[in-house]
Design an enzyme around this catalytic site. Sequence first.
Site, mmCIF file in Angstrom:
data_model
loop_
_atom_site.group_PDB
_atom_site.id
_atom_site.type_symbol
_atom_site.label_atom_id
_atom_site.label_comp_id
_atom_site.label_asym_id
_atom_site.label_seq_id
_atom_site.Cartn_x
_atom_site.Cartn_y
_atom_site.Cartn_z
ATOM 1 N N GLU A 138 -11.403 1.549 18.649
ATOM 2 C CA GLU A 138 -12.493 1.419 17.971
ATOM 3 C C GLU A 138 -13.523 0.606 18.243
ATOM 4 O O GLU A 138 -13.527 -0.391 18.749
ATOM 5 C CB GLU A 138 -11.798 0.914 16.526
ATOM 6 C CG GLU A 138 -10.703 1.903 15.792
ATOM 7 C CD GLU A 138 -10.218 1.455 14.626
ATOM 8 O OE1 GLU A 138 -10.747 0.366 13.992
ATOM 9 O OE2 GLU A 138 -9.409 2.111 13.941
ATOM 10 N N ILE B 191 0.702 -1.340 -0.185
ATOM 11 C CA ILE B 191 0.006 0.050 -0.119
ATOM 12 C C ILE B 191 0.847 1.128 0.060
ATOM 13 O O ILE B 191 0.406 2.196 -0.718
ATOM 14 C CB ILE B 191 -1.036 0.071 1.204
ATOM 15 C CG1 ILE B 191 -1.803 -1.243 1.290
ATOM 16 C CG2 ILE B 191 -1.866 1.397 1.194
ATOM 17 C CD1 ILE B 191 -2.788 -1.461 2.516
ATOM 18 N N ALA C 78 -3.014 3.135 9.110
ATOM 19 C CA ALA C 78 -2.304 1.889 9.330
ATOM 20 C C ALA C 78 -3.358 1.397 10.544
ATOM 21 O O ALA C 78 -4.172 0.199 10.184
ATOM 22 C CB ALA C 78 -0.871 2.258 10.074
ATOM 23 N N ARG C 79 -2.847 1.310 11.830
ATOM 24 C CA ARG C 79 -3.630 0.990 12.846
ATOM 25 C C ARG C 79 -3.662 1.897 14.015
ATOM 26 O O ARG C 79 -2.498 2.543 14.117
ATOM 27 C CB ARG C 79 -3.185 -0.427 13.450
ATOM 28 C CG ARG C 79 -3.461 -1.535 12.498
ATOM 29 C CD ARG C 79 -4.955 -1.802 12.626
ATOM 30 N NE ARG C 79 -5.091 -3.039 11.640
ATOM 31 C CZ ARG C 79 -5.722 -3.232 10.522
ATOM 32 N NH1 ARG C 79 -5.865 -2.096 9.877
ATOM 33 N NH2 ARG C 79 -6.167 -4.167 9.790
ATOM 34 N N HIS D 274 -12.347 4.170 10.053
ATOM 35 C CA HIS D 274 -11.580 2.863 9.501
ATOM 36 C C HIS D 274 -12.461 2.411 8.307
ATOM 37 O O HIS D 274 -12.941 1.494 8.190
ATOM 38 C CB HIS D 274 -11.759 1.791 10.671
ATOM 39 C CG HIS D 274 -10.754 0.830 10.316
ATOM 40 N ND1 HIS D 274 -9.963 0.160 11.191
ATOM 41 C CD2 HIS D 274 -10.013 0.327 9.133
ATOM 42 C CE1 HIS D 274 -9.005 -0.698 10.685
ATOM 43 N NE2 HIS D 274 -9.040 -0.623 9.476
HETATM 44 P P1 NDP Z 1 2.711 -4.872 3.672
HETATM 45 O O1 NDP Z 1 3.223 -6.129 4.453
HETATM 46 O O2 NDP Z 1 2.976 -5.134 2.040
HETATM 47 O O3 NDP Z 1 3.775 -3.840 4.072
HETATM 48 C C1 NDP Z 1 3.991 -3.214 5.303
HETATM 49 C C2 NDP Z 1 5.394 -2.344 5.452
HETATM 50 O O4 NDP Z 1 5.465 -1.847 6.709
HETATM 51 C C3 NDP Z 1 6.508 -2.981 4.726
HETATM 52 O O5 NDP Z 1 7.157 -1.981 3.943
HETATM 53 C C4 NDP Z 1 7.466 -3.390 5.831
HETATM 54 O O6 NDP Z 1 8.753 -3.071 5.633
HETATM 55 C C5 NDP Z 1 7.043 -2.264 6.729
HETATM 56 N N1 NDP Z 1 7.189 -2.890 8.209
HETATM 57 C C6 NDP Z 1 6.656 -3.853 8.938
HETATM 58 N N2 NDP Z 1 6.893 -4.085 10.142
HETATM 59 C C7 NDP Z 1 7.766 -2.924 10.328
HETATM 60 C C8 NDP Z 1 8.450 -2.430 11.521
HETATM 61 N N3 NDP Z 1 8.450 -3.050 12.834
HETATM 62 N N4 NDP Z 1 9.158 -1.238 11.436
HETATM 63 C C9 NDP Z 1 9.445 -0.648 10.119
HETATM 64 N N5 NDP Z 1 8.589 -1.068 9.047
HETATM 65 C C10 NDP Z 1 7.774 -2.251 9.312
HETATM 66 O O7 NDP Z 1 1.457 -4.563 4.061
HETATM 67 P P2 NDP Z 1 0.290 -3.293 3.297
HETATM 68 O O8 NDP Z 1 1.082 -2.431 2.712
HETATM 69 O O9 NDP Z 1 -0.605 -4.404 2.581
HETATM 70 O O10 NDP Z 1 -0.364 -2.935 4.207
HETATM 71 C C11 NDP Z 1 0.076 -2.273 5.535
HETATM 72 C C12 NDP Z 1 -0.984 -2.178 6.657
HETATM 73 O O11 NDP Z 1 -1.838 -1.250 6.327
HETATM 74 C C13 NDP Z 1 -1.889 -3.235 7.319
HETATM 75 O O12 NDP Z 1 -0.967 -4.317 8.062
HETATM 76 C C14 NDP Z 1 -2.871 -2.711 8.012
HETATM 77 O O13 NDP Z 1 -2.374 -2.526 9.269
HETATM 78 C C15 NDP Z 1 -2.853 -1.271 7.214
HETATM 79 N N6 NDP Z 1 -4.358 -1.420 6.522
HETATM 80 C C16 NDP Z 1 -5.351 -0.457 7.026
HETATM 81 C C17 NDP Z 1 -6.460 -0.451 6.329
HETATM 82 C C18 NDP Z 1 -7.569 0.520 6.429
HETATM 83 O O14 NDP Z 1 -8.685 0.349 6.409
HETATM 84 N N7 NDP Z 1 -7.126 1.836 7.259
HETATM 85 C C19 NDP Z 1 -6.925 -1.199 5.063
HETATM 86 C C20 NDP Z 1 -5.551 -2.208 4.537
HETATM 87 C C21 NDP Z 1 -4.307 -2.039 5.246
HETATM 88 P P3 NDP Z 1 9.503 -4.180 4.970
HETATM 89 O O15 NDP Z 1 9.176 -4.019 3.331
HETATM 90 O O16 NDP Z 1 11.153 -3.813 4.708
HETATM 91 O O17 NDP Z 1 9.096 -5.661 5.293
#
Ligand code: NDP
Length: 315
Positions: free
Chosen positions: A262, A157, A232-233, A280
């Site tokens: 929430e 995303i 995100a969350r 959300h």
């Molecule tokens: P991805 O797994 O594709 O991407 C997550 C990104 O976060 C990656 O770049 C990852 O790094 C990075 N990351 C994960 N853990 C850490 C950490 N501890 N420190 C630093 N960076 C970190 O997930 P998506 O993009 O598909 O989704 C991301 C989040 O968005 C979901 O998990 C969800 O919580 C939220 N979301 C919210 C929605 C809403 O309705 N508001 C809808 C959909 C999603 P790396 O690439 O290096 O692994």
Amino acid sequence: MTQKPDLLVLSSLRPAQMAELEARYTLHRHDTAEDPEALLAEVGPRIRGVVTTGGRGISGDIVERLPALEVVSTFSVGTDSLDLEACKRCGVTVTNTPDVLNDDVADLALGLMIATRRRMVEADAWVRSGNWAAKGAFPLVRTIKGSRVGILGLGSIGKDIATRCAALRTEIGYLARSEKDVPYAYFDTPRALAEWSDILVAVVPGGSSTRHMVDAEVLKALGPEGTLINVARGSVVDEAALIAALTDGTIAGAGLDVFADEPKADPRFAEMANVVLSPHHASGTEETRNAMAQLVVDNIDAWFGEGRALTPVTG
Ligand code: NDP
């Protein structure tokens, strides 16, 4: 006749996809059961699959009580509400709904970014209330073009948010667990990214590793002209620190789709003119919610039909 696999429904999907499941599986409705405990005791031993959502998740306790469980299919990309450790320990495969929601979530992130920076909600009220005629022009706001957007989490995303930001002619920086082969500036701490950014967009997964990644120190680094966007969350941001920062001018404003508790968003947000709020709802379009529900069903079908998951959660 072969027996239909038994599925436990912890939270339901849209009607069309529930009808599909109904046709091919024996569904046990924990979500609507009068006595969910009694239902678990009665059917738990024969449950082979679970359908749930990000809002409902699945606890380790329920996983442990389903000895024949093979697969959990969740209607969400985030898995922070699922006990992944318990699933792993019990040999249960977990599937989620990645990618199909990227465009809508990225669109909402951009919408919140523009609405917050351009103060669109306040401007709307300015026209509706008659202030425009009574008091004159709306105050000037800050431009998006040329601003620095820091993306906290450059995953699937985050990358779609970056593409859209490039079209708005912003500069882009990011933080992830590892540096990517992208033409954006990499920062290795949230504080360094925030210091560089005019707009900080959180789009990392929830859970313990990202809890309060945006804290008082990061908000201070973002600064009095800075804007926070959180799709995100709620757990990713220290909400008490955010409320303080919005109140005392440590940052300029925030666009929030997610909250710590929430659906009970902290009522103090409702009193603030410098926030734009969303329930959300980043993936909340007819098209995307259908695609997500279909992927939940397709994962279940692939598991019981071909013995494989289409989009397994790893790690
Ligand atoms: P991805 O797994 O594709 O991407 C997550 C990104 O976060 C990656 O770049 C990852 O790094 C990075 N990351 C994960 N853990 C850490 C950490 N501890 N420190 C630093 N960076 C970190 O997930 P998506 O993009 O598909 O989704 C991301 C989040 O968005 C979901 O998990 C969800 O919580 C939220 N979301 C919210 C929605 C809403 O309705 N508001 C809808 C959909 C999603 P790396 O690439 O290096 O692994």
